[in-house]
Structure formats: structure tokens, C-alpha cells
Motif scaffolding. Structure first.
Motif, short mmCIF file in Angstrom:
data_model
loop_
_atom_site.label_atom_id
_atom_site.label_comp_id
_atom_site.label_asym_id
_atom_site.label_seq_id
_atom_site.Cartn_x
_atom_site.Cartn_y
_atom_site.Cartn_z
N VAL A 59 -29.62 -19.98 67.57
CA VAL A 59 -29.91 -20.56 66.25
C VAL A 59 -28.62 -20.60 65.42
O VAL A 59 -28.33 -21.57 64.72
N PHE A 60 -27.83 -19.53 65.53
CA PHE A 60 -26.55 -19.46 64.83
C PHE A 60 -25.62 -20.58 65.30
O PHE A 60 -24.92 -21.21 64.49
N ALA A 61 -25.61 -20.85 66.60
CA ALA A 61 -24.75 -21.90 67.16
C ALA A 61 -25.13 -23.28 66.64
O ALA A 61 -24.27 -24.16 66.52
N LEU A 62 -26.40 -23.47 66.31
CA LEU A 62 -26.84 -24.76 65.78
C LEU A 62 -26.07 -25.14 64.51
O LEU A 62 -25.79 -26.32 64.28
N SER A 63 -25.75 -24.15 63.70
CA SER A 63 -25.02 -24.45 62.47
C SER A 63 -23.66 -25.06 62.76
O SER A 63 -23.18 -25.92 62.02
N PHE A 64 -23.02 -24.63 63.84
CA PHE A 64 -21.72 -25.20 64.21
C PHE A 64 -21.88 -26.57 64.87
O PHE A 64 -21.02 -27.44 64.69
N LEU A 65 -22.95 -26.76 65.61
CA LEU A 65 -23.17 -28.05 66.27
C LEU A 65 -23.55 -29.14 65.27
O LEU A 65 -23.20 -30.31 65.44
N LEU A 66 -24.28 -28.77 64.23
CA LEU A 66 -24.72 -29.75 63.24
C LEU A 66 -23.71 -29.96 62.11
O LEU A 66 -23.91 -30.84 61.26
N ARG A 67 -22.66 -29.19 62.12
CA ARG A 67 -21.65 -29.28 61.07
C ARG A 67 -21.04 -30.67 60.92
O ARG A 67 -20.86 -31.14 59.79
N PRO A 68 -20.68 -31.36 62.01
CA PRO A 68 -20.11 -32.71 61.85
C PRO A 68 -21.08 -33.69 61.19
O PRO A 68 -20.66 -34.56 60.42
N ILE A 69 -22.37 -33.56 61.48
CA ILE A 69 -23.35 -34.44 60.84
C ILE A 69 -23.39 -34.18 59.34
O ILE A 69 -23.43 -35.12 58.53
N GLY A 70 -23.36 -32.91 58.96
CA GLY A 70 -23.32 -32.57 57.54
C GLY A 70 -22.05 -33.08 56.87
O GLY A 70 -22.09 -33.55 55.73
N ALA A 71 -20.94 -33.01 57.59
CA ALA A 71 -19.67 -33.49 57.02
C ALA A 71 -19.73 -34.99 56.75
O ALA A 71 -19.28 -35.46 55.70
N VAL A 72 -20.31 -35.74 57.68
CA VAL A 72 -20.43 -37.19 57.50
C VAL A 72 -21.36 -37.49 56.32
O VAL A 72 -21.05 -38.30 55.44
N PHE A 73 -22.50 -36.80 56.28
CA PHE A 73 -23.47 -37.04 55.21
C PHE A 73 -22.90 -36.67 53.84
O PHE A 73 -22.92 -37.48 52.92
N TRP A 74 -22.39 -35.44 53.71
CA TRP A 74 -21.91 -34.99 52.40
C TRP A 74 -20.62 -35.69 52.00
O TRP A 74 -20.37 -35.89 50.80
N GLY A 75 -19.81 -36.08 52.98
CA GLY A 75 -18.62 -36.87 52.66
C GLY A 75 -19.00 -38.23 52.09
O GLY A 75 -18.41 -38.69 51.11
N SER A 76 -20.01 -38.84 52.70
CA SER A 76 -20.50 -40.12 52.20
C SER A 76 -21.09 -39.98 50.79
O SER A 76 -20.83 -40.80 49.92
N MET A 77 -21.87 -38.93 50.60
CA MET A 77 -22.47 -38.71 49.28
C MET A 77 -21.39 -38.40 48.24
O MET A 77 -21.49 -38.80 47.09
N GLY A 78 -20.35 -37.68 48.67
CA GLY A 78 -19.24 -37.39 47.76
C GLY A 78 -18.51 -38.66 47.35
O GLY A 78 -18.08 -38.79 46.20
N ASP A 79 -18.38 -39.60 48.27
CA ASP A 79 -17.75 -40.87 47.95
C ASP A 79 -18.62 -41.70 47.01
O ASP A 79 -18.10 -42.38 46.13
N LYS A 80 -19.92 -41.65 47.20
CA LYS A 80 -20.83 -42.47 46.39
C LYS A 80 -21.12 -41.87 45.02
O LYS A 80 -21.14 -42.58 44.02
N LYS A 81 -21.38 -40.56 44.97
CA LYS A 81 -21.83 -39.94 43.73
C LYS A 81 -20.83 -38.96 43.12
O LYS A 81 -21.08 -38.41 42.07
N GLY A 82 -19.75 -38.69 43.83
CA GLY A 82 -18.73 -37.78 43.31
C GLY A 82 -18.76 -36.45 44.06
O GLY A 82 -19.81 -35.98 44.49
#
Length: 108
Positions: A59-82
Motif C-alpha cells: 500500500v505504501f508503494a502505491l503512493s510512489f507509483l501514483l506520484r507521476p499521475i498526481g504531478a500531472v494533475f496538480w501541475g495542470s491545475m496549478g497552471d490553470k488556477k494558480g
């Protein structure tokens, strides 16, 4: 001269914010690792303690595997909303998720 001082002040704020965000994230990982034995005992079947610990770290390893997806999502949201909005929202959601994990019933 004043522009340089304002730029240095902004740079210090960004550096401190980045440090605090990183510190909180890695503190969260360290806490999970430290309490892995307790988590495995509470949330997984106790028939085989080694398997329960392995499941806990899976379960702990999942956080590292899903990290790139979060980076893409939050990076996109950061570009759109700040960036401030994206950072605040992500911290709020992580805090809420951690709180609700604390409310989960243990494995009986």
C-alpha cells in the motif's frame, strides 16, 4: 534596488514553502514506515504477520507509483488556477484523507 529586495523576499518565501511542503511529505512517509508494524496488525489479517507487513508496504508503494499521475494533475491545475490554489487544495485533501484514515475500523 527595491526590486532586488522584493525579489529576494519572494525567493525566500518560495524556498521556505518548498522546504515545508517537502518536509511534511517526507515526514508523512517516515511516519507510515515507522508505524508499518502497527498498521499491518490493525488493518490486515493476523494469520501471517510477515504477509500483513508486506501488504502494508505494498500500500505504501502505491503512493510512489501514483506520484507521476498526481504531478500531472496538480501541475495542470496549478497552471490553470494558480500554484497557491493547487498547493492549498492538495494539502487540504491530504489532511482530510489522513483524518478519515484515522476513522477507519480495524480488521477484525
Amino acid at each position: 534596488m527595491e526590486s532586488n529586495i522584493a525579489q529576494n523576499s519572494t525567493l525566500k518565501k518560495v524556498a521556505i514553502s518548498s522546504f515545508l511542503g517537502n518536509f511534511i511529505e517526507w515526514f508523512d512517509y517516515a511516519t507510515y514506515s515507522y508505524f508499518a508494524v502497527v498498521i499491518s496488525h490493525v488493518f490486515f489479517p493476523g494469520d501471517d504477520p510477515s504477509l500483513a507487513l508486506m501488504q502494508t508496504f505494498a500500500v505504501f508503494a502505491l503512493s510512489f507509483l501514483l506520484r507521476p499521475i498526481g504531478a500531472v494533475f496538480w501541475g495542470s491545475m496549478g497552471d490553470k488556477k494558480g500554484r497557491k490554489w493547487a498547493l492549498s487544495t492538495s494539502i487540504f485533501l491530504m489532511t482530510g484523507a489522513t483524518f478519515f484514515i484515522g476513522l477507519l475500523p480495524g480488521y477484525l
